[in-house]
Design an enzyme around this catalytic site. Structure first.
Site, short mmCIF file in Angstrom:
data_model
loop_
_atom_site.label_atom_id
_atom_site.label_comp_id
_atom_site.label_asym_id
_atom_site.label_seq_id
_atom_site.Cartn_x
_atom_site.Cartn_y
_atom_site.Cartn_z
N LYS A 94 -3.12 70.67 40.96
CA LYS A 94 -1.84 71.37 40.83
C LYS A 94 -2.11 72.65 40.04
O LYS A 94 -1.42 72.98 39.07
CB LYS A 94 -0.82 70.45 40.14
CG LYS A 94 0.60 70.99 40.08
CD LYS A 94 1.33 70.91 41.41
CE LYS A 94 2.68 71.59 41.32
NZ LYS A 94 3.38 71.66 42.63
N ASP A 107 -3.76 58.01 39.94
CA ASP A 107 -3.02 56.77 39.75
C ASP A 107 -1.94 56.65 40.82
O ASP A 107 -1.79 55.62 41.49
CB ASP A 107 -2.40 56.79 38.34
CG ASP A 107 -1.88 55.45 37.92
OD1 ASP A 107 -2.09 54.46 38.65
OD2 ASP A 107 -1.24 55.37 36.85
#
Ligand code: NAI
Length: 343
Positions: free
Chosen positions: A177, A236
């Protein structure tokens, strides 16, 4: 006969003992050379030794550097830190490897074969969090600090790239990101691109994608990906998303690999709602033991185990309840063991 391989066995909580015993039965059928040192952790550790991660368990893993671990319950309250997080830190298990492979055809997403490699120690999960009280509200402001290092990113990316080559993956996608978290996730992207140019160009294709676009693409067309490599928080989330593509947590194994040890586990938890009923699906932890066989350079045994699982599910049609069947853990295990013995 292979050389005996000492390994730590942590059955864990809830359905842990049931699925671990089932796994030992099929590993016996395979004549896998593990010599187990059985240890406790989780709620079992608290009850017996007053610690969810007793010293004897840590000592055992330090000695064997190899463990198969059932799910561990982390009691809420009581000040206990997650044993899983402690294990990762203690043994510097910096790489989390989660393959997702369709075994039962005909689901919503067919023929999925991809792997998520997640950085396991850094990023926003380092636990540096705080509240700032304002005007009598103790939780007026919440803060979290993320830390990614060049060295931590590089060792994880290097692990992923080597894994891609060793397992014949054609494409690796770095998920980031860096458009918003320019420093925190930018360093991971920059390190990956630099490492690829310096050492890996031509050995596989490298691609990059922003996390939000990646989530959408995984749902629209997951087949465009082969291996995803990413930072802790994104990994995750994405690894659970990917588990969902192949029928949920009951089918998904995971490996935590580091400089000092490797710990293999099912992705699911202790399933307290079905514990003791003899109906748990043992496949995720069995697949984790197949990853352990690969890690110990016993790929033929790993392959026989995976093929046995496939044939038991798809030819014998023996399946546990979560897969729409009616077999108990014991019935499935017996069918699989006999498939393996005859393979
Ligand atoms: P869970 O994964 O234990 O259960 C979620 C649902 O999936 C339940 O309905 C359960 O019955 C079902 N399920 C899970 N594994 C299954 C299997 N092998 N066969 C058939 N059905 C299965 O997640 P939950 O309930 O959120 O967590 C329970 C406990 O497990 C918590 O204390 C949590 O902290 C711990 N946990 C431990 C993990 C680990 O040690 N790696 C990972 C996730 C949770």
């Amino acid at each position: 006969m292979s050389t005996p391989i000492p390994a730590t066995l942590i059955p864990g909580d809830g359905i842990g003992a049931e699925i671990v015993d089932a796994t030992l039965a099929v590993l016996d059928a395979l004549r896998a050379p593990f010599v187990w040192d059985r240890q406790i952790a989780g709620m079992g550790g608290i009850k017996t030794a007053g610690d969810p991660l007793p010293q004897a368990t840590l000592d055992s893993i330090r000695r064997t550097r190899l463990a198969l671990k059932g799910p561990l319950e982390t009691p809420s309250g009581g000040g206990y830190r997650s044993s899983n997080v402690r294990l990762r830190e203690e043994f510097q298990l910096y790489a989390n490897l989660r393959p997702a492979l369709t075994i039962i055809p005909g689901g919503r997403f067919d023929k999925i074969d991809l792997v998520v490699v997640r950085e396991n120690l850094e990023g926003l999960y380092i636990g540096h969090e705080a509240y700032i009280p304002i005007d009598g509200d103790p939780h007026a402001v919440a803060m979290a600090t993320g830390i990614n290092t060049r060295a931590g990113s590089r060792r994880l990316l290097e692990f992923a790239f080597e894994q891609a080559i060793a397992t014949g993956r054609k494409k690796v996608t770095i998920v980031h990101k860096a458009n918003i978290m320019k420093a925190l996730t930018g360093i991971f992207l920059e390190t990956g691109l630099e490492l690829y140019e310096r050492k890996y160009r031509g050995k596989f294709e490298l691609d990059t994608v922003i996390i939000d676009a990646c989530a959408m693409k995984l749902v629209l067309n997951p087949w465009q990906f082969d291996m995803l490599v990413t930072t802790n928080l994104f990994g995750d989330i994405l690894s659970d998303l990917v588990a969902g593509l192949v029928g949920g947590l009951g089918m998904t194994p995971g490996a935590n690999i580091g400089a000092d040890a490797a710990i293999f586990e099912a992705v699911h938890g202790s399933a307290p709602d079905i514990a003791g009923k003899g109906i748990a699906n043992p496949i995720a932890i069995m697949l984790a033991s197949a990853m352990m066989l690969d890690h110990c350079k016993l790929p033929d045994l790993a392959q026989r185990l995976r093929r046995g699982i496939d044939e038991t599910l798809n030819i014998d049609k023996v399946r546990t309840g979560d897969l729409g069947g009616s077999a108990s853990t014991a019935t499935f295990t017996k069918a699989l063991a006999s498939r393996i013995e005859n393979s």
